[in-house]
Each structure stands twice: as structure tokens, then as C-alpha cells.
Write a protein that holds these residues in place. Structure first.
Motif, PDB file in Angstrom:
ATOM      1  N   GLU A 409      39.361  77.045 -20.931  1.00 63.77           N
ATOM      2  CA  GLU A 409      38.329  76.599 -19.985  1.00 63.77           C
ATOM      3  C   GLU A 409      36.963  76.555 -20.672  1.00 63.77           C
ATOM      4  O   GLU A 409      36.204  75.584 -20.503  1.00 63.77           O
ATOM      5  CB  GLU A 409      38.296  77.557 -18.792  1.00 63.77           C
ATOM      6  N   TRP A 410      36.652  77.592 -21.450  1.00 62.98           N
ATOM      7  CA  TRP A 410      35.359  77.610 -22.152  1.00 62.98           C
ATOM      8  C   TRP A 410      35.279  76.468 -23.168  1.00 62.98           C
ATOM      9  O   TRP A 410      34.236  75.797 -23.283  1.00 62.98           O
ATOM     10  CB  TRP A 410      35.161  78.935 -22.893  1.00 62.98           C
ATOM     11  N   GLN A 411      36.365  76.251 -23.906  1.00 57.96           N
ATOM     12  CA  GLN A 411      36.349  75.208 -24.932  1.00 57.96           C
ATOM     13  C   GLN A 411      36.196  73.820 -24.328  1.00 57.96           C
ATOM     14  O   GLN A 411      35.512  72.961 -24.887  1.00 57.96           O
ATOM     15  CB  GLN A 411      37.628  75.308 -25.773  1.00 57.96           C
ATOM     16  N   GLU A 412      36.814  73.588 -23.175  1.00 58.59           N
ATOM     17  CA  GLU A 412      36.675  72.296 -22.487  1.00 58.59           C
ATOM     18  C   GLU A 412      35.228  72.087 -22.033  1.00 58.59           C
ATOM     19  O   GLU A 412      34.676  70.984 -22.165  1.00 58.59           O
ATOM     20  CB  GLU A 412      37.624  72.252 -21.289  1.00 58.59           C
ATOM     21  N   LEU A 413      34.594  73.157 -21.520  1.00 61.24           N
ATOM     22  CA  LEU A 413      33.197  73.043 -21.083  1.00 61.24           C
ATOM     23  C   LEU A 413      32.276  72.815 -22.281  1.00 61.24           C
ATOM     24  O   LEU A 413      31.263  72.106 -22.165  1.00 61.24           O
ATOM     25  CB  LEU A 413      32.777  74.312 -20.334  1.00 61.24           C
ATOM     26  N   GLU A 414      32.606  73.399 -23.427  1.00 64.07           N
ATOM     27  CA  GLU A 414      31.829  73.147 -24.645  1.00 64.07           C
ATOM     28  C   GLU A 414      31.891  71.680 -25.036  1.00 64.07           C
ATOM     29  O   GLU A 414      30.875  71.066 -25.383  1.00 64.07           O
ATOM     30  CB  GLU A 414      32.363  74.017 -25.793  1.00 64.07           C
ATOM     31  N   LYS A 415      33.099  71.100 -24.979  1.00 65.25           N
ATOM     32  CA  LYS A 415      33.264  69.688 -25.321  1.00 65.25           C
ATOM     33  C   LYS A 415      32.427  68.795 -24.415  1.00 65.25           C
ATOM     34  O   LYS A 415      31.885  67.774 -24.842  1.00 65.25           O
ATOM     35  CB  LYS A 415      34.740  69.288 -25.212  1.00 65.25           C
ATOM     36  N   ARG A 416      32.313  69.198 -23.144  1.00 58.06           N
ATOM     37  CA  ARG A 416      31.555  68.388 -22.176  1.00 58.06           C
ATOM     38  C   ARG A 416      30.053  68.627 -22.272  1.00 58.06           C
ATOM     39  O   ARG A 416      29.272  68.005 -21.545  1.00 58.06           O
ATOM     40  CB  ARG A 416      32.041  68.702 -20.758  1.00 58.06           C
ATOM     41  N   GLY A 417      29.636  69.542 -23.138  1.00 54.77           N
ATOM     42  CA  GLY A 417      28.211  69.827 -23.287  1.00 54.77           C
ATOM     43  C   GLY A 417      27.642  70.681 -22.174  1.00 54.77           C
ATOM     44  O   GLY A 417      26.422  70.696 -21.959  1.00 54.77           O
ATOM     45  N   CYS A 418      28.493  71.439 -21.470  1.00 56.08           N
ATOM     46  CA  CYS A 418      28.056  72.266 -20.337  1.00 56.08           C
ATOM     47  C   CYS A 418      27.888  73.733 -20.705  1.00 56.08           C
ATOM     48  O   CYS A 418      27.439  74.534 -19.867  1.00 56.08           O
ATOM     49  CB  CYS A 418      29.065  72.165 -19.185  1.00 56.08           C
ATOM     50  N   LEU A 419      28.271  74.103 -21.924  1.00 57.90           N
ATOM     51  CA  LEU A 419      28.275  75.519 -22.282  1.00 57.90           C
ATOM     52  C   LEU A 419      28.101  75.683 -23.785  1.00 57.90           C
ATOM     53  O   LEU A 419      28.673  74.924 -24.574  1.00 57.90           O
ATOM     54  CB  LEU A 419      29.611  76.158 -21.847  1.00 57.90           C
ATOM     55  N   THR A 420      27.304  76.686 -24.163  1.00 69.38           N
ATOM     56  CA  THR A 420      27.253  77.160 -25.550  1.00 69.38           C
ATOM     57  C   THR A 420      27.971  78.504 -25.575  1.00 69.38           C
ATOM     58  O   THR A 420      27.512  79.463 -24.945  1.00 69.38           O
ATOM     59  CB  THR A 420      25.799  77.332 -26.029  1.00 69.38           C
ATOM     60  N   LEU A 421      29.104  78.560 -26.268  1.00 67.32           N
ATOM     61  CA  LEU A 421      29.929  79.771 -26.314  1.00 67.32           C
ATOM     62  C   LEU A 421      29.765  80.463 -27.667  1.00 67.32           C
ATOM     63  O   LEU A 421      29.910  79.829 -28.716  1.00 67.32           O
ATOM     64  CB  LEU A 421      31.403  79.414 -26.083  1.00 67.32           C
ATOM     65  N   VAL A 422      29.470  81.774 -27.627  1.00 67.55           N
ATOM     66  CA  VAL A 422      29.351  82.568 -28.846  1.00 67.55           C
ATOM     67  C   VAL A 422      30.312  83.758 -28.709  1.00 67.55           C
ATOM     68  O   VAL A 422      29.980  84.762 -28.094  1.00 67.55           O
ATOM     69  CB  VAL A 422      27.909  83.069 -29.064  1.00 67.55           C
ATOM     70  N   PRO A 423      31.520  83.647 -29.280  1.00 67.70           N
ATOM     71  CA  PRO A 423      32.488  84.751 -29.152  1.00 67.70           C
ATOM     72  C   PRO A 423      32.328  85.786 -30.256  1.00 67.70           C
ATOM     73  O   PRO A 423      31.838  85.485 -31.355  1.00 67.70           O
ATOM     74  CB  PRO A 423      33.836  84.044 -29.266  1.00 67.70           C
ATOM     75  N   ALA A 424      32.760  87.010 -29.944  1.00 66.78           N
ATOM     76  CA  ALA A 424      32.796  88.097 -30.936  1.00 66.78           C
ATOM     77  C   ALA A 424      34.163  88.760 -30.834  1.00 66.78           C
ATOM     78  O   ALA A 424      34.529  89.271 -29.776  1.00 66.78           O
ATOM     79  CB  ALA A 424      31.692  89.114 -30.660  1.00 66.78           C
ATOM     80  N   PHE A 425      34.921  88.720 -31.937  1.00 69.39           N
ATOM     81  CA  PHE A 425      36.270  89.319 -31.959  1.00 69.39           C
ATOM     82  C   PHE A 425      36.180  90.601 -32.791  1.00 69.39           C
ATOM     83  O   PHE A 425      36.126  90.551 -34.020  1.00 69.39           O
ATOM     84  CB  PHE A 425      37.274  88.332 -32.536  1.00 69.39           C
ATOM     85  N   SER A 426      36.176  91.735 -32.133  1.00 71.38           N
ATOM     86  CA  SER A 426      35.799  92.984 -32.797  1.00 71.38           C
ATOM     87  C   SER A 426      36.827  93.490 -33.791  1.00 71.38           C
ATOM     88  O   SER A 426      36.490  94.255 -34.695  1.00 71.38           O
ATOM     89  CB  SER A 426      35.528  94.061 -31.743  1.00 71.38           C
ATOM     90  N   ARG A 427      38.100  93.095 -33.666  1.00 78.61           N
ATOM     91  CA  ARG A 427      39.136  93.686 -34.518  1.00 78.61           C
ATOM     92  C   ARG A 427      39.701  92.703 -35.547  1.00 78.61           C
ATOM     93  O   ARG A 427      40.663  93.020 -36.219  1.00 78.61           O
ATOM     94  CB  ARG A 427      40.298  94.213 -33.668  1.00 78.61           C
ATOM     95  N   GLU A 428      39.119  91.541 -35.697  1.00 77.10           N
ATOM     96  CA  GLU A 428      39.703  90.530 -36.574  1.00 77.10           C
ATOM     97  C   GLU A 428      39.169  90.588 -37.997  1.00 77.10           C
ATOM     98  O   GLU A 428      39.526  89.760 -38.821  1.00 77.10           O
ATOM     99  CB  GLU A 428      39.492  89.128 -35.986  1.00 77.10           C
ATOM    100  N   GLN A 429      38.299  91.534 -38.285  1.00 70.82           N
ATOM    101  CA  GLN A 429      37.786  91.701 -39.626  1.00 70.82           C
ATOM    102  C   GLN A 429      37.594  93.189 -39.871  1.00 70.82           C
ATOM    103  O   GLN A 429      37.626  93.999 -38.956  1.00 70.82           O
ATOM    104  CB  GLN A 429      36.470  90.938 -39.829  1.00 70.82           C
ATOM    105  N   GLU A 430      37.434  93.547 -41.112  1.00 71.81           N
ATOM    106  CA  GLU A 430      37.321  94.967 -41.467  1.00 71.81           C
ATOM    107  C   GLU A 430      36.115  95.598 -40.797  1.00 71.81           C
ATOM    108  O   GLU A 430      36.183  96.698 -40.272  1.00 71.81           O
ATOM    109  CB  GLU A 430      37.229  95.099 -42.994  1.00 71.81           C
ATOM    110  N   GLN A 431      34.993  94.890 -40.812  1.00 68.55           N
ATOM    111  CA  GLN A 431      33.774  95.369 -40.158  1.00 68.55           C
ATOM    112  C   GLN A 431      33.808  94.902 -38.709  1.00 68.55           C
ATOM    113  O   GLN A 431      33.879  93.711 -38.428  1.00 68.55           O
ATOM    114  CB  GLN A 431      32.542  94.790 -40.867  1.00 68.55           C
ATOM    115  N   LYS A 432      33.787  95.844 -37.751  1.00 69.44           N
ATOM    116  CA  LYS A 432      33.859  95.474 -36.338  1.00 69.44           C
ATOM    117  C   LYS A 432      32.626  94.682 -35.934  1.00 69.44           C
ATOM    118  O   LYS A 432      31.500  95.020 -36.299  1.00 69.44           O
ATOM    119  CB  LYS A 432      33.988  96.725 -35.460  1.00 69.44           C
TER     120      LYS A 432
END
Length: 508
Positions: A409-432
Motif C-alpha cells: 500500500e505504501w509503495q503504491e502511494l509512493e508511485k502515485r506521488g502521494c507519500l514519501t516513505l522512509v523505512p528503517a529496518f533495525s535488524r537487517e545490518q550489523e549496526q541497528k
């Protein structure tokens, strides 16, 4: 005027019990007569505030009874004798021809919106797990049909849900107390001005009382043990209950009850002779009522008319007790399966603490890690439906393939220019990496929106350390991007909070 001041405080604070001390001094200055020195309860004491409060109360009642002795024929109730119960519970030996068993609810098509006294029994449409099968936490997206309920809500509002105890706990409780779940009874107040609990029908079954009203899975308070000791006919059990209810026994009570989160029904099973002897009249004095639970609404009526959605993290954790600890409402909701037959949940809506700008050109910045994103989904759906596209969302989770709620849903809204999404994935790298790190990385955007374009900033989620971390990140941005000194940056944040351009909704 005779007076006595009791203060509750924490000596780790610089102004320990400041108000109680100041009030005591001021009343003396005004000519009042202190019955006792001011009592300063201290949460830091190994026995808690009760260490100071208990002896002070004993002295207080001595003073009060000296000034105002009981009238002739009326003696002080001795220790160990319980007060009369608030209600008398009368069992019915004949089943009424037309019982009123059930909950007072708001009828469909009613013009009055539902309330705590008259909740709406909303049909559950779906109950979907939205975290991956290997994820440690079960999080549900639950949808209700509110057609004909007179419920209306806006982004930021909350829904209150009245949960029930599980059938297993109801059976365990009834067995411990020797109660027949199907037995009907009526309640009568002992005092003429006392009100009956509005959520209990008359007549009522024991099953309804225990499943819908008594909070048997809550952690009992000290007062529970005090009353239980008064009701106990068993010498050894009574001795232990008296110890738990004394000021000296608070450390042991904490280890037995609070630390492992032992529930009322488990305590009653540990004191079987006492539990079996509890007079039914005292059930409502002994056990608190189940309180409704509040959830941020995660959908907009503009996007989903006649529907209401919530995002629920199912609470479950382990203590030293064998049985896992479970949240009453979240576990109850997770157990309901509309695919197995009709499911109805009592609910009503109230305004929340978040209010979004009415002006269409005002941008919003939203920070919602985990289930804290729920109210922002409602806000984004509402704003997009109104052609308000200046929406920035900072979302934090552990893994993009496990707990990235509403990713598509967020990605679709980004494509439409309705949202700027900034995600943070805390466990996907060594430094949280958490949302506050992403905020700092996008500091130029945040400062531009707040200072130049009058954006509103919103924060929702766990109250532990995240709000302080986000506030610290904002102060850092104001210094680096706005060129403010430390004190001015802190004052700028305070001004945003004071003018409601920075709003928070957090929970423990």
C-alpha cells in the motif's frame, strides 16, 4: 481547621514530595491545626510508600476517633473483620421464563452513537496475521463492519473494545470457588444510593459474570490480599495472606505476584481452602471489573466506508511461571475466527489525542515504528482521499519481509506521488538502524518542512525510549540544519509542542 497531609512521592526526584510539604506549611501559616506531621510516602523505599503510609494511617485514625468518637452502640470495626459487601448476590432456584441475560448494546440503525454503557456488537469481517510465520510476534489486522451503528470517526480517533475471559479461565475460576457457571442470580445493593453495575443484566448467570465482567486474569493488588485474608477460614493460608497484605510483606508479595505477573485466578488456585470459602456476595468487592482496551483506528471512512480496522500486537511473554503471560484483549481478539461462524465484538469510538491539520496545503511528518504506524495509515488514507499529498512517513520495523506492515500500500502511494516513505529496518545490518537515525539522515527535508512550510509533526508508538530518542534527533536537526544553538533548538521543539504542531500518542 484540623488537617493532615499525606504525600506520595519518589526520593530520586530533586523536589521529593514538594507539593505535600508546601501544602502542609501553608495550612499551618493559615492557622490550621495539624493532626500529625506530614507523611512522605517514598516509592524508592524497599517496601514502597506503604512503609510510611501504614503507621501514619494508624495514628491518623487514633486522632480522628479521639476528636469524633463513634456514637453509642457503634464500635470501630476490628482488624480482620471485612466491611459488608457492596452487593448481596441471590441465587435463583427457578429459571425465569424470560431472562434478560446478555449485554446492553446499541441497536443497529440507532441514531445515538455507541458508548461504554451501550456498545455496538460489531461483526468481525476478517482477522489476518500480518507478520511472517517465523516472526517472533503475532500481529493482526482486524476489520469490523460498522454499518448502521451511527459510528463515525476521523484520523487519530481510537476504538475501545470490551474483551472477555477465555472459557478455560472461566472454568478454572468456577472450579476453584465451587461455582456452577449456569447458576442464575440477581444483585441487590446494600446501600440505597448504590448503583448496580450497568454491564450486568438482571438476572445474570455466573458464567456471564466471570467471562464478561470480573478481571480474573489481572495481577491482584495488595487490597485483594487484605480482603482475602479476612475471608479465609484456613489458618495457614490466612497467615500467608496477612503477610502479603502487611507493609513488611510487600517485598515478598512483589516476588510472588508482581514480578512473575501472577494472576488472580492463579492466586486463588494457590489458596484452595480460602478460594472455596469466598462468599459470592464479595466477588465484586474482591475482583475488579474488566476495563475496555483502546486501539488506534487504522483505516479511514473515506477509503473504507462502513468499515473499521485495527492493528493488534498479540501480547505474550514468559516469566518464571510455566504458563506464558498473555494480554487479555489481544489474545481474545486473536482467538476469534469469523471464518468459523459469526463473531461480534462490543466496541465504541472516542476522539484520540492526535488531531491532523484542516488546511489542505499543510504537510505532515509522521513517525510510527511498529504498530505505532496504525493511526498514520488512517491519516494517510484520509488525506489522499482529500487530494492532500504532502505526506512523509518514517516507519520502523525489524525485517522488511517479516513485519513491514502495509508495504504494498505504501509503495503504491509512493508511485502515485502521494507519500514519501522512509523505512528503517533495525535488524537487517550489523549496526541497528531505528527511525531516529533515518530522521537525522533526512534532516534537511525535516527542517525545510517544519521551518519553511509549517509542517505538523506526529509521533506514535511505544513509550519506553523511542519518544525521547526522536525528540533528541529533532533537536540535533534544528542545530545542524537550522543553525540553532542547543538551548534555542530545545526551545524550538517546545514551541512546536505548545502550538500542537508536534503531537504524540504513546503507550506502555
Amino acid at each position: 481547621m484540623d488537617f493532615a497531609v499525606l504525600g506520595l512521592g519518589d526520593s530520586s526526584y530533586a523536589k521529593f514530595n514538594f507539593v505535600a510539604k508546601k501544602l502542609h506549611r501553608r495550612l499551618l501559616q493559615l492557622g490550621g491545626s495539624a493532626l500529625l506531621p506530614v507523611c512522605l510516602g517514598d516509592d524508592q523505599h524497599e517496601l514502597g510508600p506503604d512503609a510510611a503510609v501504614d503507621p501514619w494511617l494508624r495514628d491518623l485514625w487514633g486522632k480522628v476517633l479521639g476528636l469524633c468518637p463513634p456514637p453509642p452502640g457503634l464500635a470501630e470495626i476490628p482488624p480482620g473483620v471485612p466491611l459488608p459487601s457492596k452487593f448481596s448476590l441471590r441465587f435463583l432456584h427457578e429459571v425465569p421464563s424470560a431472562g434478560s441475560e446478555g449485554q446492553q448494546v446499541a441497536h443497529p440503525d440507532s441514531r445515538e452513537p455507541p458508548s461504554e454503557l451501550h456498545p455496538f456488537l460489531a461483526p468481525m469481517i476478517s482477522n489476518q496475521r500480518v507478520t511472517g510465520p517465523s516472526h517472533f510476534q503475532d500481529v493482526r489486522l482486524i476489520e469490523f463492519d460498522i454499518s448502521g451503528s451511527a459510528i463515525s470517526f476521523a484520523a487519530g480517533d481510537v476504538v475501545l473494545i470490551q474483551p472477555s475471559n477465555s472459557a478455560a479461565h472461566v472454568q478454572q475460576f468456577c472450579q476453584a470457588l465451587g461455582l456452577d457457571p449456569d447458576q442464575l442470580f440477581t444483585l441487590q445493593p446494600r446501600e440505597p444510593d448504590a448503583l448496580l453495575p450497568t454491564r450486568l443484566p438482571q438476572p445474570c448467570s455466573v458464567r456471564h459474570l466471570v467471562s464478561q465482567y470480573l478481571d480474573i486474569t489481572s495481577v491482584p493488588r495488595r487490597s485483594f490480599f487484605e480482603l482475602l485474608a479476612c475471608l479465609s477460614p484456613h489458618e495457614l493460608e490466612q497467615e500467608k495472606l496477612l503477610e502479603f497484605s502487611s507493609a513488611q510483606g510487600q517485598e515478598e508479595l512483589f516476588e510472588y505476584c508482581n514480578r512473575p505477573r501472577r494472576t488472580i485466578v492463579e492466586v486463588l488456585c494457590d489458596f484452595p481452602h480460602t478460594a472455596a470459602a469466598i462468599p459470592p456476595d464479595y466477588l465484586l468487592d474482591l475482583i475488579p471489573a474488566i476495563r475496555p482496551r483502546a486501539f488506534s483506528i487504522a483505516s479511514s471512512m473515506l477509503a473504507h466506508p462502513s468499515r473499521l480496522q485495527i492493528l493488534v500486537a498479540v501480547v505474550q511473554f514468559q516469566t518464571r511461571l510455566k504458563e506464558p503471560r498473555r494480554g487479555l484483549c489481544s489474545s481474545w481478539l486473536a482467538s476469534l475466527d469469523p471464518g468459523q461462524g459469526p463473531v461480534r465484538v462490543p466496541l465504541w469510538v472516542r476522539p484520540g489525542s492526535l488531531a491532523f491539520p484542516e488546511m489542505p496545503d499543510v504537510p505532515v511528518i509522521m513517525v510510527g515504528p511498529g504498530t505505532g504506524v496504525a493511526p498514520f495509515r488512517a491519516a494517510i488514507q484520509e488525506r489522499v482521499a482529500q487530494d492532500r499529498t504532502r505526506n512523509v512517513l518514517f516507519f520502523g520495523c525489524r525485517w522488511r519481509d517479516q513485519d513491514f506492515y502495509w508495504k504494498a500500500e505504501w509503495q503504491e502511494l509512493e508511485k502515485r506521488g502521494c507519500l514519501t516513505l522512509v523505512p528503517a529496518f533495525s535488524r537487517e545490518q550489523e549496526q541497528k538502524v531505528y527511525v531516529q537515525h533515518r530522521l537525522r539522515e533526512r534532516g534537511k527535508l525535516v527542517w525545510e518542512l517544519l521551518d519553511r512550510q509549517g509542517a505538523h509533526f506526529y509521533l506514535a508508538g511505544n513509550a519506553k525510549s523511542m519518544p525521547a530518542d526522536v525528540s533528541e534527533a529533532l533537536v540535533s536537526i534544528f542545530q545542524e540544519e537550522g543553525g540553532l544553538c542547543s538551548s534555542d533548538a530545545t526551545a524550538y521543539l517546545a514551541r512546536l509542542q505548545r502550538t500542537r504542531r508536534f503531537q504524540t500518542e504513546t503507550w506502555a
